[in-house]
Design a protein around this motif. Structure first.
Motif, PDB file in Angstrom:
ATOM      1  N   ARG A 117       0.829  -1.209   0.000  1.00 19.43           N
ATOM      2  CA  ARG A 117       0.000   0.000   0.000  1.00 19.43           C
ATOM      3  C   ARG A 117       0.858   1.252   0.000  1.00 19.43           C
ATOM      4  O   ARG A 117       0.547   2.231  -0.696  1.00 19.43           O
ATOM      5  CB  ARG A 117      -0.900  -0.026   1.232  1.00 19.43           C
ATOM      6  CG  ARG A 117      -1.887   1.131   1.324  1.00 19.43           C
ATOM      7  CD  ARG A 117      -2.594   1.078   2.657  1.00 19.43           C
ATOM      8  NE  ARG A 117      -3.255  -0.206   2.849  1.00 19.43           N
ATOM      9  CZ  ARG A 117      -3.428  -0.781   4.031  1.00 19.43           C
ATOM     10  NH1 ARG A 117      -2.975  -0.201   5.126  1.00 19.43           N
ATOM     11  NH2 ARG A 117      -4.052  -1.942   4.119  1.00 19.43           N
ATOM     12  N   THR A 118       1.964   1.226   0.755  1.00 17.00           N
ATOM     13  CA  THR A 118       2.857   2.389   0.806  1.00 17.00           C
ATOM     14  C   THR A 118       3.519   2.638  -0.536  1.00 17.00           C
ATOM     15  O   THR A 118       3.649   3.787  -0.977  1.00 17.00           O
ATOM     16  CB  THR A 118       3.925   2.181   1.892  1.00 17.00           C
ATOM     17  OG1 THR A 118       3.293   1.885   3.147  1.00 17.00           O
ATOM     18  CG2 THR A 118       4.791   3.410   2.044  1.00 17.00           C
ATOM     19  N   THR A 122       2.916   5.964  -2.724  1.00 19.67           N
ATOM     20  CA  THR A 122       4.051   6.812  -3.086  1.00 19.67           C
ATOM     21  C   THR A 122       4.117   7.028  -4.591  1.00 19.67           C
ATOM     22  O   THR A 122       4.337   8.156  -5.061  1.00 19.67           O
ATOM     23  CB  THR A 122       5.359   6.185  -2.588  1.00 19.67           C
ATOM     24  OG1 THR A 122       5.290   6.008  -1.171  1.00 19.67           O
ATOM     25  CG2 THR A 122       6.548   7.051  -2.932  1.00 19.67           C
ATOM     26  N   THR A 295       0.201   3.548   6.271  1.00 20.14           N
ATOM     27  CA  THR A 295       1.443   3.326   5.541  1.00 20.14           C
ATOM     28  C   THR A 295       2.505   2.873   6.554  1.00 20.14           C
ATOM     29  O   THR A 295       2.237   2.782   7.750  1.00 20.14           O
ATOM     30  CB  THR A 295       1.885   4.608   4.822  1.00 20.14           C
ATOM     31  OG1 THR A 295       2.004   5.662   5.771  1.00 20.14           O
ATOM     32  CG2 THR A 295       0.873   5.007   3.748  1.00 20.14           C
TER      33      THR A 295
END
Length: 346
Positions: A117-118, A122, A295
């Protein structure tokens, strides 16, 4: 009295040498020295700086970095090998766990889900920041003096606003009951959005966070790009237009190749800044709903401080740094590979 005036007049008349010629200019010091006259000693050339000088100049910055960054990193590393919960913290116990924290984190499905997910979060933010920032920077280069100054002031004010203050403003804008965004959407005919909860779902919460982060990052990219465009010779643009190149062709053939180092460095900085974004996400909804907007920085804080598993939180934070280093190393390797490929083609 007359004798004194005659003496003064005689002293005011310049003395002449042989043949009535005036004495050489510059006084006696510039006359050619005789064989017995000692010559003035030549000035010594300044000694070149020693090789230690740059390191001595860097020493204060290195010491400050070691104290304020290096030592906390070492303490965090030691903490990640301990089982430190509330009991050990109150009783001042040190329970070494070895690599148990890392094994538990790496074996958790939650960690890999948050990591993915991070990375997606990003990538989406960096692409939006770079595209919109470049467009605004090119717009600044084409505007008149007054409009450019107005837009630049607006960008600087947005950039200067503190992160928490900007996040609070966005919370008011997207409030479900009194938010301006819902009111505008209701007036525009979307009556279902009159009391919409923007932080109630994962997608809508990430949308608000993305708008906030992009809005805060655009001034940096736009202003730096405009400053970089001023260094491009105008003759290149004129030559491209004389060849019949359009707007996109001028950007692809002149602006982008000339400013390629700027794009690479700015993208690198934005990846780091977005990846470690913490206050925007935490202040909006603390990683909710149901921890779906967490995150890696939020995940480390929640496990470490929220759940009082300080050793686990330290391990997650160090793994977060490792993931960020891996992402940036991969980006730099692709960049260097592309530069070598272009040099070989030339």
């Amino acid at each position: 009295m007359a004798a004194q005036l005659d003496d003064a007049a005689g002293s005011a008349v310049p003395q002449t040498g042989g043949g009535g010629a005036p004495p050489p200019r510059g006084g006696p010091e510039r006359r050619r020295a005789g064989p017995g006259t000692p010559r003035p000693s030549a000035r010594r050339a300044p000694r070149p700086p020693t090789r230690r000088a740059p390191y001595l100049l860097l020493l204060p910055a290195l010491l400050a970095t070691a104290v304020f960054l290096g030592w906390p990193m070492v303490r965090n590393l030691l903490l990640s090998f301990q089982n430190l919960n509330m009991k050990e913290l109150i009783q001042h116990l040190t329970d070494w766990r070895g690599t148990g924290n890392y094994q538990e984190v790496l074996g958790s499905e939650q960690f890999w889900r948050v990591t993915l997910r991070t990375l997606v979060f990003t990538a989406v933010n960096v692409v939006l920041i770079m595209v919109l920032g470049v467009l605004i920077g090119l717009l600044l280069a084409r505007l008149g003096k007054k409009m450019r100054l107005t837009l630049s002031l607006a960008l600087v004010l947005a950039w200067a606003m503190p992160v928490i203050a900007a996040t609070t403003v966005f919370q008011w804008l997207f409030d479900s009951r009194y938010g301006v965004v819902n009111w505008l959407l209701d007036k525009a005919g979307w009556h279902a959005m009159a009391h919409y909860d923007w932080v109630g779902t994962q997608l809508s919460a990430f949308s608000v966070i993305t708008v906030l982060i992009v809005w805060q990052s655009l001034p940096f990219v736009a202003l730096n790009l405009y400053a970089a465009t001023t260094t491009i010779p105008r003759e290149l643009y004129e030559a491209a237009r004389m060849d019949g190149a359009g707007t996109w062709q001028v950007f692809a053939s002149v602006t982008f190749p000339f400013l390629k180092p700027f794009f690479l460095a700015t993208t690198f900085l934005e990846i780091i800044w977005v990846f470690k974004a913490f206050p925007q996400i935490f202040a909006i909804n603390e990683g909710g709903p149901d921890r779906l907007t967490e995150t890696l920085p939020i995940y480390a804080f929640t496990e470490g401080v929220g759940n009082l598993h300080f050793g686990m939180g330290a391990a997650i934070s160090l793994l977060t740094i490792a993931v960020l280093l891996a992402v940036t190393a991969h980006y730099l390797r692709l960049t260097l590979r592309q530069e070598r490929h272009e040099e070989n083609e030339l």
